[in-house]
Design an enzyme around this catalytic site. Sequence first.
Site, PDB file in Angstrom:
ATOM      1  N   LYS A 210       0.836  -1.205   0.000  1.00 58.23           N
ATOM      2  CA  LYS A 210       0.000   0.000   0.000  1.00 58.23           C
ATOM      3  C   LYS A 210       0.877   1.264   0.000  1.00 58.23           C
ATOM      4  O   LYS A 210       2.096   1.181   0.243  1.00 58.23           O
ATOM      5  CB  LYS A 210      -0.915  -0.041   1.230  1.00 58.23           C
ATOM      6  CG  LYS A 210      -1.921  -1.206   1.187  1.00 58.23           C
ATOM      7  CD  LYS A 210      -2.819  -1.185   2.423  1.00 58.23           C
ATOM      8  CE  LYS A 210      -3.852  -2.298   2.379  1.00 58.23           C
ATOM      9  NZ  LYS A 210      -4.750  -2.268   3.565  1.00 58.23           N
TER      10      LYS A 210
ATOM     11  N   TYR B 211     -12.532  -3.104  -3.054  1.00 55.64           N
ATOM     12  CA  TYR B 211     -13.076  -3.148  -1.686  1.00 55.64           C
ATOM     13  C   TYR B 211     -14.612  -3.116  -1.692  1.00 55.64           C
ATOM     14  O   TYR B 211     -15.219  -2.526  -0.792  1.00 55.64           O
ATOM     15  CB  TYR B 211     -12.526  -1.975  -0.877  1.00 55.64           C
ATOM     16  CG  TYR B 211     -11.092  -2.169  -0.401  1.00 55.64           C
ATOM     17  CD1 TYR B 211     -10.724  -3.294   0.328  1.00 55.64           C
ATOM     18  CD2 TYR B 211     -10.114  -1.200  -0.648  1.00 55.64           C
ATOM     19  CE1 TYR B 211      -9.409  -3.467   0.779  1.00 55.64           C
ATOM     20  CE2 TYR B 211      -8.804  -1.370  -0.195  1.00 55.64           C
ATOM     21  CZ  TYR B 211      -8.466  -2.507   0.513  1.00 55.64           C
ATOM     22  OH  TYR B 211      -7.173  -2.682   0.967  1.00 55.64           O
TER      23      TYR B 211
ATOM     24  N   PHE C 274     -15.571   3.733   7.534  1.00 57.18           N
ATOM     25  CA  PHE C 274     -14.148   3.967   7.250  1.00 57.18           C
ATOM     26  C   PHE C 274     -13.837   3.993   5.758  1.00 57.18           C
ATOM     27  O   PHE C 274     -12.720   4.316   5.360  1.00 57.18           O
ATOM     28  CB  PHE C 274     -13.269   2.913   7.949  1.00 57.18           C
ATOM     29  CG  PHE C 274     -13.478   1.499   7.448  1.00 57.18           C
ATOM     30  CD1 PHE C 274     -12.806   1.023   6.333  1.00 57.18           C
ATOM     31  CD2 PHE C 274     -14.350   0.644   8.101  1.00 57.18           C
ATOM     32  CE1 PHE C 274     -12.986  -0.271   5.877  1.00 57.18           C
ATOM     33  CE2 PHE C 274     -14.548  -0.661   7.652  1.00 57.18           C
ATOM     34  CZ  PHE C 274     -13.857  -1.114   6.538  1.00 57.18           C
TER      35      PHE C 274
ATOM     36  N   ARG D  80      -1.524 -14.697   3.576  1.00 54.70           N
ATOM     37  CA  ARG D  80      -2.193 -14.006   4.686  1.00 54.70           C
ATOM     38  C   ARG D  80      -1.386 -14.189   5.977  1.00 54.70           C
ATOM     39  O   ARG D  80      -1.306 -13.283   6.797  1.00 54.70           O
ATOM     40  CB  ARG D  80      -3.611 -14.557   4.871  1.00 54.70           C
ATOM     41  CG  ARG D  80      -4.536 -14.269   3.726  1.00 54.70           C
ATOM     42  CD  ARG D  80      -5.068 -12.862   3.713  1.00 54.70           C
ATOM     43  NE  ARG D  80      -5.997 -12.590   4.796  1.00 54.70           N
ATOM     44  CZ  ARG D  80      -6.737 -11.484   4.880  1.00 54.70           C
ATOM     45  NH1 ARG D  80      -6.647 -10.552   3.937  1.00 54.70           N
ATOM     46  NH2 ARG D  80      -7.548 -11.287   5.887  1.00 54.70           N
TER      47      ARG D  80
ATOM     48  N   THR E 296      -5.175  -8.303  10.127  1.00 54.09           N
ATOM     49  CA  THR E 296      -5.533  -7.018   9.508  1.00 54.09           C
ATOM     50  C   THR E 296      -5.099  -5.834  10.365  1.00 54.09           C
ATOM     51  O   THR E 296      -4.532  -4.855   9.866  1.00 54.09           O
ATOM     52  CB  THR E 296      -7.063  -6.957   9.271  1.00 54.09           C
ATOM     53  OG1 THR E 296      -7.426  -8.070   8.462  1.00 54.09           O
ATOM     54  CG2 THR E 296      -7.472  -5.668   8.585  1.00 54.09           C
TER      55      THR E 296
ATOM     56  N   ASN F  78      -1.817  -0.302   7.433  1.00 51.25           N
ATOM     57  CA  ASN F  78      -1.330  -1.676   7.654  1.00 51.25           C
ATOM     58  C   ASN F  78      -0.464  -2.228   6.520  1.00 51.25           C
ATOM     59  O   ASN F  78      -0.294  -3.431   6.368  1.00 51.25           O
ATOM     60  CB  ASN F  78      -2.477  -2.612   8.034  1.00 51.25           C
ATOM     61  CG  ASN F  78      -3.484  -2.793   6.918  1.00 51.25           C
ATOM     62  OD1 ASN F  78      -3.343  -2.209   5.841  1.00 51.25           O
ATOM     63  ND2 ASN F  78      -4.497  -3.608   7.173  1.00 51.25           N
TER      64      ASN F  78
ATOM     65  N   HIS G  12      -1.661  -5.568   1.402  1.00 50.66           N
ATOM     66  CA  HIS G  12      -2.932  -6.278   1.191  1.00 50.66           C
ATOM     67  C   HIS G  12      -2.636  -7.669   0.665  1.00 50.66           C
ATOM     68  O   HIS G  12      -1.715  -7.851  -0.137  1.00 50.66           O
ATOM     69  CB  HIS G  12      -3.804  -5.540   0.162  1.00 50.66           C
ATOM     70  CG  HIS G  12      -4.945  -6.393  -0.313  1.00 50.66           C
ATOM     71  ND1 HIS G  12      -6.130  -6.502   0.381  1.00 50.66           N
ATOM     72  CD2 HIS G  12      -5.054  -7.236  -1.378  1.00 50.66           C
ATOM     73  CE1 HIS G  12      -6.927  -7.353  -0.239  1.00 50.66           C
ATOM     74  NE2 HIS G  12      -6.292  -7.814  -1.321  1.00 50.66           N
TER      75      HIS G  12
ATOM     76  N   GLU H 108      -9.400 -10.474  -7.675  1.00 52.53           N
ATOM     77  CA  GLU H 108      -8.492  -9.330  -7.525  1.00 52.53           C
ATOM     78  C   GLU H 108      -7.413  -9.315  -8.609  1.00 52.53           C
ATOM     79  O   GLU H 108      -7.065  -8.258  -9.136  1.00 52.53           O
ATOM     80  CB  GLU H 108      -7.872  -9.354  -6.123  1.00 52.53           C
ATOM     81  CG  GLU H 108      -8.922  -9.068  -5.045  1.00 52.53           C
ATOM     82  CD  GLU H 108      -8.425  -9.295  -3.619  1.00 52.53           C
ATOM     83  OE1 GLU H 108      -7.235  -9.659  -3.430  1.00 52.53           O
ATOM     84  OE2 GLU H 108      -9.232  -9.112  -2.691  1.00 52.53           O
TER      85      GLU H 108
HETATM   86  O1  DGI Z   1      -8.196  -8.153   3.931  1.00 47.44           O
HETATM   87  P1  DGI Z   1      -7.668  -7.220   4.977  1.00 47.44           P
HETATM   88  O2  DGI Z   1      -6.969  -6.011   4.426  1.00 47.44           O
HETATM   89  O3  DGI Z   1      -6.815  -7.919   6.012  1.00 47.44           O
HETATM   90  O4  DGI Z   1      -8.933  -6.703   5.811  1.00 47.44           O
HETATM   91  P2  DGI Z   1     -10.369  -6.199   5.376  1.00 47.44           P
HETATM   92  O5  DGI Z   1     -10.744  -6.663   4.000  1.00 47.44           O
HETATM   93  O6  DGI Z   1     -11.308  -6.528   6.494  1.00 47.44           O
HETATM   94  O7  DGI Z   1     -10.221  -4.611   5.358  1.00 47.44           O
HETATM   95  C1  DGI Z   1      -9.648  -3.963   4.264  1.00 47.44           C
HETATM   96  C2  DGI Z   1      -8.871  -2.788   4.752  1.00 47.44           C
HETATM   97  O8  DGI Z   1      -9.756  -1.815   5.273  1.00 47.44           O
HETATM   98  C3  DGI Z   1      -7.930  -3.100   5.908  1.00 47.44           C
HETATM   99  O9  DGI Z   1      -6.680  -3.537   5.451  1.00 47.44           O
HETATM  100  C4  DGI Z   1      -7.847  -1.787   6.644  1.00 47.44           C
HETATM  101  C5  DGI Z   1      -9.191  -1.169   6.397  1.00 47.44           C
HETATM  102  N1  DGI Z   1     -10.127  -1.380   7.508  1.00 47.44           N
HETATM  103  C6  DGI Z   1     -10.838  -2.483   7.786  1.00 47.44           C
HETATM  104  N2  DGI Z   1     -11.629  -2.301   8.853  1.00 47.44           N
HETATM  105  C7  DGI Z   1     -11.404  -1.026   9.253  1.00 47.44           C
HETATM  106  C8  DGI Z   1     -10.444  -0.450   8.390  1.00 47.44           C
HETATM  107  N3  DGI Z   1      -9.996   0.815   8.521  1.00 47.44           N
HETATM  108  C9  DGI Z   1     -10.493   1.530   9.525  1.00 47.44           C
HETATM  109  N4  DGI Z   1     -10.035   2.773   9.660  1.00 47.44           N
HETATM  110  N5  DGI Z   1     -11.427   1.048  10.398  1.00 47.44           N
HETATM  111  C10 DGI Z   1     -11.925  -0.214  10.313  1.00 47.44           C
HETATM  112  O10 DGI Z   1     -12.764  -0.658  11.101  1.00 47.44           O
END
Ligand code: DGI
Length: 152
Positions: free
Chosen positions: A12, A52, A60, A88, A94, A115, A118, A129
């Site tokens: 990212k 997404y 968010f 993963r 995450t 973070n 991805h 994807e």
């Molecule tokens: O697949 P991941 O990236 O591990 O996780 P995800 O698909 O649940 O979420 C996608 C991204 O969205 C994640 O890397 C960070 C962001 N995100 C997810 N949940 C939250 C969030 N960002 C904020 N600020 N708050 C959240 O609750």
Amino acid sequence: MSQTERTFIAVKPDGVQRGLVSQILSRFEKRGYKLVGIKMLNASEELLTQHYAEHVGKPFFPKMVSFMMSGPIVATVWEGKDVVKQGRTILGATNPLSSAPGTIRGDFGIDLGRNVCHGSDSVESAEREINLWFKSEELTSWESNQSKWIYE
Ligand code: DGI
């Protein structure tokens, strides 16, 4: 288990800005996974909304999309046995605060919205994807000379 399973891994904008691209990608190379696609790009809002899709409408979402558009992303595709699940694991949880040391997010991250990377969460997501981020001609098919030293 198939050695041709593929996953989508992206560094990212925070990972690029912090100079972590090579360290992140080298973890996949050193593990034995094969790089079959790589490019650097500025993602459009349309691409990120598709990527997404499951998060559209969440509180968010707008902030996350604007962060993902704040700089270039390094998009990659990796191939190898169990690469989606192992990818993963290499990335970590995450939320970096819940990620184990030794994982990318556990070693390089603190906040959820920064973070660093991805990774696809299932074989089906990976296929979706990869098709979203790469044209088929941007992916390569090649034989690794190392494979007999990695797979029995
Ligand atoms: O697949 P991941 O990236 O591990 O996780 P995800 O698909 O649940 O979420 C996608 C991204 O969205 C994640 O890397 C960070 C962001 N995100 C997810 N949940 C939250 C969030 N960002 C904020 N600020 N708050 C959240 O609750």
